[in-house]
Every structure is written in structure tokens, then in C-alpha cells.
Design a protein around this motif. Structure first.
Motif, PDB file in Angstrom:
ATOM      1  N   LEU A  53      -3.377  28.152 -22.947  1.00 25.25           N
ATOM      2  CA  LEU A  53      -2.250  27.266 -22.662  1.00 25.25           C
ATOM      3  C   LEU A  53      -1.647  27.555 -21.288  1.00 25.25           C
ATOM      4  O   LEU A  53      -1.323  26.632 -20.532  1.00 25.25           O
ATOM      5  CB  LEU A  53      -1.178  27.422 -23.750  1.00 25.25           C
ATOM      6  N   SER A  54      -1.502  28.836 -20.953  1.00 28.58           N
ATOM      7  CA  SER A  54      -0.892  29.181 -19.667  1.00 28.58           C
ATOM      8  C   SER A  54      -1.785  28.767 -18.504  1.00 28.58           C
ATOM      9  O   SER A  54      -1.289  28.327 -17.455  1.00 28.58           O
ATOM     10  CB  SER A  54      -0.602  30.681 -19.600  1.00 28.58           C
ATOM     11  N   ASN A  55      -3.106  28.857 -18.672  1.00 34.14           N
ATOM     12  CA  ASN A  55      -4.024  28.457 -17.597  1.00 34.14           C
ATOM     13  C   ASN A  55      -3.933  26.957 -17.320  1.00 34.14           C
ATOM     14  O   ASN A  55      -3.919  26.522 -16.164  1.00 34.14           O
ATOM     15  CB  ASN A  55      -5.457  28.832 -17.955  1.00 34.14           C
ATOM     16  N   VAL A  56      -3.876  26.158 -18.380  1.00 31.13           N
ATOM     17  CA  VAL A  56      -3.758  24.702 -18.208  1.00 31.13           C
ATOM     18  C   VAL A  56      -2.401  24.349 -17.602  1.00 31.13           C
ATOM     19  O   VAL A  56      -2.301  23.515 -16.695  1.00 31.13           O
ATOM     20  CB  VAL A  56      -3.947  23.973 -19.557  1.00 31.13           C
ATOM     21  N   PHE A  57      -1.358  24.982 -18.090  1.00 32.07           N
ATOM     22  CA  PHE A  57      -0.005  24.703 -17.599  1.00 32.07           C
ATOM     23  C   PHE A  57       0.107  25.078 -16.121  1.00 32.07           C
ATOM     24  O   PHE A  57       0.715  24.359 -15.317  1.00 32.07           O
ATOM     25  CB  PHE A  57       0.997  25.497 -18.439  1.00 32.07           C
TER      26      PHE A  57
END
Length: 418
Positions: free
Chosen positions: A247-251
Motif C-alpha cells: 500500500l505504501s509503495n502505491v501511495f
């Protein structure tokens, strides 16, 4: 981006609510409440005529003559190289963490705190310098909650992944890292409207196959597949960590496509200090008091911090030039590099499957870009057909298009984007 002031800006997709000139800068608030910082000088790159951008992007994409053309460009080899540098950075952090544990110092949250402090000192300071205190705090007030979510996911991804290794075996913990790739693909597909081509799917599967060989080699040579009494708890921690990572990579990919890298990294560091500090105070308190503290431990923490800071600095570039999915599969080679370092540092022995697995993962990274355009993954679907809603920053498709337009004399010279 307004080059008259050297401030990289963001064009946001929702209609603007107001514009208020202030000290040579404009604050633009869109319908979602986000602030855009824009210079008042002429030649703003984020305000380039749409037809110019369209022509430049079509010109770039028109250079693709064969299915393998992108593989012959400098961009591809740069992305590939950065991916391996990031994998080496992760290997370095894992090595320093292992050395710390061997010294009797297991403080996963506390040791990462210094990375966020360093990011804050470098990038938050620079952001305040570029924007000015008044405008920076206004940005913090309006968009701070978004960066707080990004930092929370990043901090907890780090914490739960390290925690998983305490309770489960190595093979299970590494297998759970595949879930991060699954999360990235699903979230990108659903929320960011990313549509993966056949070559990208094939490349991801080939990379995962290579990782499978690495895990199989570990199982054969060291027997890490044995179950442990607390394996279920460890697997759940690993699953949580991989989910937060994905999730953090996409965000972060979404953020750096719309905002200056120094702003994103500065905010990530600022909120990371607070969130990671709280996490360390709660979960590392007992470990901190029982840990070994000497010059070697201090050196390991410094090495860990520098390697992780370099990782965070380079990550936005690959997220702009490629994607969160390519970013994740690039890191799969970290296991191979870990064994190479482990041969010298920890006395590991290498099994014949390791070189085969490494070649297989690199092959997957190459296959990933076979059916792409000359812009690779730098052309993001959520930024509009001509990337008009993105930032003109290093590595973005908009930045590349502006370079083409400038070379052909369609726009005037300007300062370098950051």
C-alpha cells in the motif's frame, strides 16, 4: 512547475476553488482541499499548452520501431541499475540488522528512527527553504493528513516485517513478501486505473519463479522450512508487513507523480519520526534496556541508517520512471546479493540454484518492459492523456516531453526540475 522560482509544483485533477497571490507565490486549493504551490514568474512548466505536451509525448512514443526498442534506451538501463542499487541497499540494511542481533541488540523500530530523522533534516529543511515557512505550514495543515497515512503505512510495514522473523521461519517470511507484489498489482489496477500488458504480467511471474528458486535453495541447504511453535503468529505479522509495504509503495508512486520528491520525502521523514518514535517507545522499550551498546553497535546503526536513507532517496525516481510493481520485483534480487555478502560476512555457502535464480529474476525485469512504449511506465494513467495533471519532475513522462519540446524550440529554456 514554476521554474522562475525553482519550485516544483503539482497540477491536481479536481477543479480549483480559489487562487490567492502572496509574496510572489500562488496557493491553489482544489476541490479536495489540496494545496499547490506555484511560482508567479513566466515559463511555468506545469502550465505548458496541452497541444505542446501532446505533440511531445506522441513524438516520444513514435520512436518505438520494434517490440524491443525501449530495451535499447538509456532510461531502461538506468531503471534496471537503480533497481539493483535499491536491492543492494535492502541487503545492506538486512546485513546490519543481523549484525545487531548477533551483538544482542534487537531494536527494529528504534534503529529505523534515525533514518526518518535524517530524511527530515535533509528534505524537510530543503522544502521549507523552497516554499518559505508560511507556505510550508499551510501545506502541512491542508495535506499533512495524507502524508501521515503514507508514513504510518511505511513505518508499520518496516516494523511488522522485522517482527515476523522473530516468530516464523525464514522461508515462510520470505514467501509472504510475494503478497506485497500482489497488493501493488491489485491496488494499482483498482484505484489508479493501471492496466497491465501481457509482458508485464509475464515479467512479474518470471521474477516470482526466480524467487521461488531462491527459497527452494534455502530450504535444501539450510532446512529453513521447518515449522516453529509460533509460526502462525509470525505469518500474520509478515502478511501485515507485506500489506503495508504494498500500500505504501502505491501511495508513494501516486504522490511523487504529482508532487516534488523533496516534499514527499520531507513529509515522510517528518511524520515518520513521530509515528516510528511512538512505535519504538511502546514495543522496543524492554529491548532497548537489555541491548548491548558499544562502538560496533553504533557503527552498525550508522551503516543501517545511511543505506536506508539512500534507499528512500532513490525510490521516488524508480517509482516515477517505472512503477510500484517494477519497484517490488526489482527488490527480489536482494536475496541473491544477501548470499554474496553473507559468504564473506557470515560464512554462507552458495548453492548452484542461486545464480540461475538471479538470472531468472533479471530476465523477468527485462520481459516486463517488452511490450511497453518508449516512455515505459513513466506515463501514468491517472495523470491524464498528456500527463497534464502530473508534476514536471525528474523521471516523469511530463519532464521528458518538456525536454523534447524545448529541444525543438517549442518552449524556452528553464531551470532543472527536481
Amino acid at each position: 512547475m514554476a521554474k522562475a522560482t525553482g519550485v516544483e509544483t503539482t497540477e491536481l485533477p479536481v477543479g480549483q476553488g480559489y487562487k490567492a497571490a502572496d509574496d510572489g507565490m500562488e496557493h491553489v486549493r482544489d476541490g479536495s482541499g489540496s494545496i499547490e504551490m506555484r511560482g508567479s514568474g513566466s515559463g511555468s512548466e506545469d502550465n505548458i499548452d496541452g497541444e505542446v505536451l501532446e505533440y511531445a509525448i506522441q513524438s516520444l512514443e513514435g520512436k518505438r520501431k520494434h517490440w524491443y526498442t525501449y530495451l535499447t534506451t538509456k532510461d531502461f538501463w538506468l531503471v534496471l541499475a537503480i533497481g539493483q542499487i535499491l536491492a543492494l541497499c535492502i541487503t545492506a540494511t538486512n546485513t546490519f540488522s543481523t549484525l545487531l542481533v548477533n551483538k544482542g541488540t534487537s531494536i527494529p523500530a528504534f534503529q529505523t528512527l534515525f533514518n526518518y530523522i535524517l530524511l527530515t533534516l535533509i528534505y524537510t529543511t530543503y522544502t521549507v527553504y523552497k516554499y518559505g515557512p508560511k507556505k510550508y505550514f499551510k501545506l502541512l495543515l491542508v495535506d499533512g493528513w495524507k502524508y501521515a497515512i503514507l508514513s504510518f503505512m511505511d513505518v508499520e510495514g518496516n516494523y511488522f516485517t522485522v517482527l515476523a522473523y522473530r516468530y516464523t521461519n525464514l522461508m515462510s517470511a520470505q514467501l509472504l513478501n510475494f503478497w506485497s507484489i500482489v497488493c501493488v498489482v491489485i491496488v494499482s489496477f483498482v484505484l489508479l486505473r493501471v492496466r497491465y500488458k501481457w509482458a508485464q504480467i509475464a515479467g512479474i511471474l518470471i521474477c516470482c519463479g526466480g524467487m521461488g528458486l531462491l527459497l527452494g535453495s534455502d530450504h535444501i541447504t539450510s532446512g529453513t522450512g521447518a515449522s516453529t511453535p509460533t509460526q502462525v503468529k509470525g505469518d500474520l505479522f509478515g502478511l501485515a508487513g507485506a500489506t503495508f509495504y504494498g500500500l505504501s509503495n502505491v501511495f508513494e508512486e501516486w504522490f511523487v507523480s504529482k508532487r516534488p520528491m523533496y516534499e514527499v520525502l520531507g513529509m515522510l521523514g517528518l511524520f515518520g519520526v513521530v509515528i516510528n518514535g511512538i512505535t519504538a517507545a511502546i514495543f522496543d522499550r524492554d529491548s532497548f534496556h537489555s541491548a548491548t551498546w558499544d562502538g560496533q553497535v553504533g557503527g552498525y546503526i550508522v551503516g543501517y541508517t545511511l543505506a536506508l536513507c539512500l534507499f528512500y532517496t532513490l525510490a521516488p525516481i524508480i517509482l516515477r520512471m517505472a512503477s510500484a510493481a517494477f519497484f517490488d520485483i526489482s527488490l527480489l534480487t536482494g536475496n541473491f546479493w544477501g548470499v554474496i555478502i553473507g559468504i564473506k560476512v557470515f560464512g554462507y555457502t552458495i548453492y548452484y540454484l542461486y545464480p540461475i535464480a538471479f538470472v531468472m529474476i533479471i530476465l523477468g525485469l527485462v520481459v516486463y518492459f517488452l511490450a511497453g512504449s518508449m516512455l515505459g511506465d513513466s506515463k501514468k494513467p491517472w495523470l491524464g492523456k498528456n500527463q497534464e495533471e502530473g508534476v514536471a519532475g525528474v523521471g516523469t513522462a511530463k519532464w521528458k516531453a518538456i525536454k523534447v519540446a524545448r529541444a525543438e524550440g517549442m518552449i524556452g529554456p528553464s531551470a532543472t526540475a527536481v
